[in-house]
Design a protein around this motif. Structure first.
Motif, PDB file in Angstrom:
ATOM      1  N   GLU A   1       0.803  -1.216   0.000  1.00 40.50           N
ATOM      2  CA  GLU A   1       0.000   0.000   0.000  1.00 40.50           C
ATOM      3  C   GLU A   1       0.840   1.273   0.000  1.00 40.50           C
ATOM      4  O   GLU A   1       0.322   2.369  -0.209  1.00 40.50           O
ATOM      5  CB  GLU A   1      -0.899   0.020   1.248  1.00 40.50           C
ATOM      6  CG  GLU A   1      -1.890  -1.118   1.302  1.00 40.50           C
ATOM      7  CD  GLU A   1      -2.576  -1.240   2.655  1.00 40.50           C
ATOM      8  OE1 GLU A   1      -3.646  -1.881   2.721  1.00 40.50           O
ATOM      9  OE2 GLU A   1      -2.040  -0.688   3.650  1.00 40.50           O
TER      10      GLU A   1
ATOM     11  N   SER B   1       0.896   3.862  -3.177  1.00 40.77           N
ATOM     12  CA  SER B   1      -0.390   4.514  -3.441  1.00 40.77           C
ATOM     13  C   SER B   1      -0.724   5.532  -2.353  1.00 40.77           C
ATOM     14  O   SER B   1      -1.291   6.594  -2.638  1.00 40.77           O
ATOM     15  CB  SER B   1      -1.512   3.473  -3.565  1.00 40.77           C
ATOM     16  OG  SER B   1      -1.608   2.691  -2.386  1.00 40.77           O
ATOM     17  N   VAL B   2      -0.367   5.237  -1.113  1.00 39.30           N
ATOM     18  CA  VAL B   2      -0.592   6.197  -0.029  1.00 39.30           C
ATOM     19  C   VAL B   2       0.278   7.431  -0.238  1.00 39.30           C
ATOM     20  O   VAL B   2      -0.178   8.571  -0.087  1.00 39.30           O
ATOM     21  CB  VAL B   2      -0.316   5.550   1.343  1.00 39.30           C
ATOM     22  CG1 VAL B   2      -0.288   6.611   2.448  1.00 39.30           C
ATOM     23  CG2 VAL B   2      -1.380   4.502   1.666  1.00 39.30           C
TER      24      VAL B   2
ATOM     25  N   LYS C   1       1.431   8.645  -3.043  1.00 33.26           N
ATOM     26  CA  LYS C   1       0.920   9.419  -4.174  1.00 33.26           C
ATOM     27  C   LYS C   1      -0.321  10.216  -3.780  1.00 33.26           C
ATOM     28  O   LYS C   1      -0.486  11.373  -4.191  1.00 33.26           O
ATOM     29  CB  LYS C   1       0.611   8.492  -5.346  1.00 33.26           C
ATOM     30  CG  LYS C   1       1.858   7.907  -6.010  1.00 33.26           C
ATOM     31  CD  LYS C   1       1.488   6.923  -7.104  1.00 33.26           C
ATOM     32  CE  LYS C   1       2.744   6.297  -7.712  1.00 33.26           C
ATOM     33  NZ  LYS C   1       2.407   5.282  -8.740  1.00 33.26           N
ATOM     34  N   ALA C   2      -1.200   9.602  -2.993  1.00 31.02           N
ATOM     35  CA  ALA C   2      -2.425  10.298  -2.593  1.00 31.02           C
ATOM     36  C   ALA C   2      -2.112  11.495  -1.699  1.00 31.02           C
ATOM     37  O   ALA C   2      -2.680  12.581  -1.868  1.00 31.02           O
ATOM     38  CB  ALA C   2      -3.364   9.329  -1.877  1.00 31.02           C
TER      39      ALA C   2
ATOM     40  N   ALA D   1      -5.990   9.025   0.638  1.00 32.44           N
ATOM     41  CA  ALA D   1      -4.919   8.091   0.999  1.00 32.44           C
ATOM     42  C   ALA D   1      -5.483   6.851   1.672  1.00 32.44           C
ATOM     43  O   ALA D   1      -5.069   5.720   1.382  1.00 32.44           O
ATOM     44  CB  ALA D   1      -3.906   8.782   1.904  1.00 32.44           C
TER      45      ALA D   1
ATOM     46  N   ASP E   1      -8.442   5.617   1.251  1.00 39.95           N
ATOM     47  CA  ASP E   1      -9.192   4.843   0.253  1.00 39.95           C
ATOM     48  C   ASP E   1      -8.284   3.954  -0.592  1.00 39.95           C
ATOM     49  O   ASP E   1      -8.716   2.907  -1.073  1.00 39.95           O
ATOM     50  CB  ASP E   1      -9.990   5.767  -0.652  1.00 39.95           C
ATOM     51  CG  ASP E   1     -11.223   6.354   0.040  1.00 39.95           C
ATOM     52  OD1 ASP E   1     -11.590   5.833   1.115  1.00 39.95           O
ATOM     53  OD2 ASP E   1     -11.802   7.316  -0.486  1.00 39.95           O
ATOM     54  N   THR E   2      -7.026   4.358  -0.782  1.00 36.88           N
ATOM     55  CA  THR E   2      -6.120   3.515  -1.574  1.00 36.88           C
ATOM     56  C   THR E   2      -5.854   2.186  -0.869  1.00 36.88           C
ATOM     57  O   THR E   2      -5.497   1.202  -1.510  1.00 36.88           O
ATOM     58  CB  THR E   2      -4.761   4.203  -1.824  1.00 36.88           C
ATOM     59  OG1 THR E   2      -4.030   4.316  -0.588  1.00 36.88           O
ATOM     60  CG2 THR E   2      -4.934   5.564  -2.448  1.00 36.88           C
ATOM     61  N   GLN E   3      -6.032   2.152   0.449  1.00 36.10           N
ATOM     62  CA  GLN E   3      -5.787   0.918   1.208  1.00 36.10           C
ATOM     63  C   GLN E   3      -6.934  -0.081   1.100  1.00 36.10           C
ATOM     64  O   GLN E   3      -6.801  -1.203   1.551  1.00 36.10           O
ATOM     65  CB  GLN E   3      -5.532   1.268   2.668  1.00 36.10           C
ATOM     66  CG  GLN E   3      -4.289   2.126   2.878  1.00 36.10           C
ATOM     67  CD  GLN E   3      -4.061   2.486   4.339  1.00 36.10           C
ATOM     68  OE1 GLN E   3      -4.919   3.080   4.975  1.00 36.10           O
ATOM     69  NE2 GLN E   3      -2.926   2.094   4.855  1.00 36.10           N
TER      70      GLN E   3
ATOM     71  N   LYS F   1      -8.228  -0.874  -1.885  1.00 38.04           N
ATOM     72  CA  LYS F   1      -8.225  -1.433  -3.247  1.00 38.04           C
ATOM     73  C   LYS F   1      -7.562  -2.806  -3.259  1.00 38.04           C
ATOM     74  O   LYS F   1      -6.709  -3.092  -2.460  1.00 38.04           O
ATOM     75  CB  LYS F   1      -7.506  -0.482  -4.211  1.00 38.04           C
ATOM     76  CG  LYS F   1      -8.223   0.853  -4.368  1.00 38.04           C
ATOM     77  CD  LYS F   1      -7.464   1.779  -5.290  1.00 38.04           C
ATOM     78  CE  LYS F   1      -8.178   3.113  -5.448  1.00 38.04           C
ATOM     79  NZ  LYS F   1      -7.454   4.061  -6.323  1.00 38.04           N
TER      80      LYS F   1
END
Length: 295
Positions: free
Chosen positions: A253, A256-257, A259-260, A289, A291-293, A295
């Motif tokens: 994760e 992506s975290v 980047k968010a 951030a 929400d990326t977790q 996916k």
């Protein structure tokens, strides 16, 4: 067991170790005759990175190094020079049909997040951020980068990172400032709760939300009360607030975290964070951030 990235400043050396081992693990999966599988276009790498390099024939690795000769750093009164550890580098190696890079960048505090955004926006991974020294003035941070893929794209990305380092040198980076006092906090918690989908508590002018997770350590389940949580502390007004906190995440994760948070203009301190703005914008950035977790 899945590793849990509860990244706090005190564990920064462990984060760096992960960065190294993650890419060494990839290298270990490749045949020892790696160099024979294909040659790096060293001239192209130099052109795209804007930095001269050196080839290790034995290991099939081409390394470009950019000394930070512009820095005037002292450590406990000792004048530091690039050979004493003040240099940025990127090492390229063929890995099957792809190219792998590992690198480290030498940055002042105000350069970290602008350079991090350039790295992430151009397809590189950011795998560590830590200090190497105590008593350094100005404070120097080291940000590890990595990637696997097309050689030219990786070299171009590294070149953009090096260019951003030059562009933000001499105090031209980003240092967020806000004149806020927790004793004068007037923000509306309902606005933050509505965006983040979680409730917190107000105490001493600080509105704090804590979101727990669980993992296993030594075969035992641990969770929120043991520190496996993401938290956010808000101070200020709805129009101008500051948020700081800590993210807990799995290895998969991390990017992506990052980047968010950077996409929302929140500064990353691997992976504590610090942001200044309206409670709406800050909350949306944190929620993106989180929400990326899922996916």
């Amino acid at each position: 067991m899945e590793k849990n990235f509860c990244t706090k400043i005190v564990c920064s050396s462990a984060i760096a170790a992960f960065a190294a081992f993650a890419y060494l693990a990839l290298a270990g999966a490749v045949s020892p005759s790696l160099a024979a599988e294909g040659k790096l276009d060293t001239a192209k790498i130099e052109q795209l990175t804007g930095v001269k390099g050196e080839l290790s024939e034995k290991e099939g690795v081409f390394k470009v190094t950019a000394p930070r000769s512009d820095l005037k750093v002292t450590i406990a009164g000792v004048k530091m020079t690039p050979p004493m550890g003040l240099a940025s580098y990127a090492a390229f190696m063929k890995a099957g049909g792809k190219t792998m890079i590992m690198g480290d960048t030498t940055l002042l505090e105000d350069q970290v997040n602008p350079v991090m955004s350039v790295a992430l926006d151009n397809g590189l991974e950011v795998t560590a951020l830590h200090n190497h020294f105590f008593w350094d003035s100005p404070k120097v941070m080291f940000m590890h980068i990595g990637g696997m893929g097309d050689e030219e794209k990786l070299a171009s990305a590294v070149g953009k990172v090096f260019a951003k380092i030059k562009e933000t040198s001499d105090g031209k980076g980003q240092t967020p400032k806000a004149d806020l006092d927790p004793a004068k906090t007037s923000l509306d918690p309902k606005n933050i709760e509505g965006i983040m989908g979680a409730k917190g508590q107000m105490a001493s002018g600080v509105y704090k939300i804590t979101i727990g997770r669980t993992t296993k350590m030594g075969g035992h389940e641990v969770g929120n009360a043991m520190g496996i949580n993401t938290w956010a502390a808000f101070v200020g007004s709805d129009q101008q607030a500051v948020v700081d906190g800590d993210f807990v995440m799995l290895e998969k994760e991390l990017q992506s975290v990052l980047k968010a948070l950077r996409g929302a203009g929140i500064n990353v301190v691997f992976l504590h964070y610090w942001g200044v703005g309206s409670t709406t914008d800050l909350s949306k950035g944190l929620k993106a951030a989180l929400d990326t977790q899922k996916k």
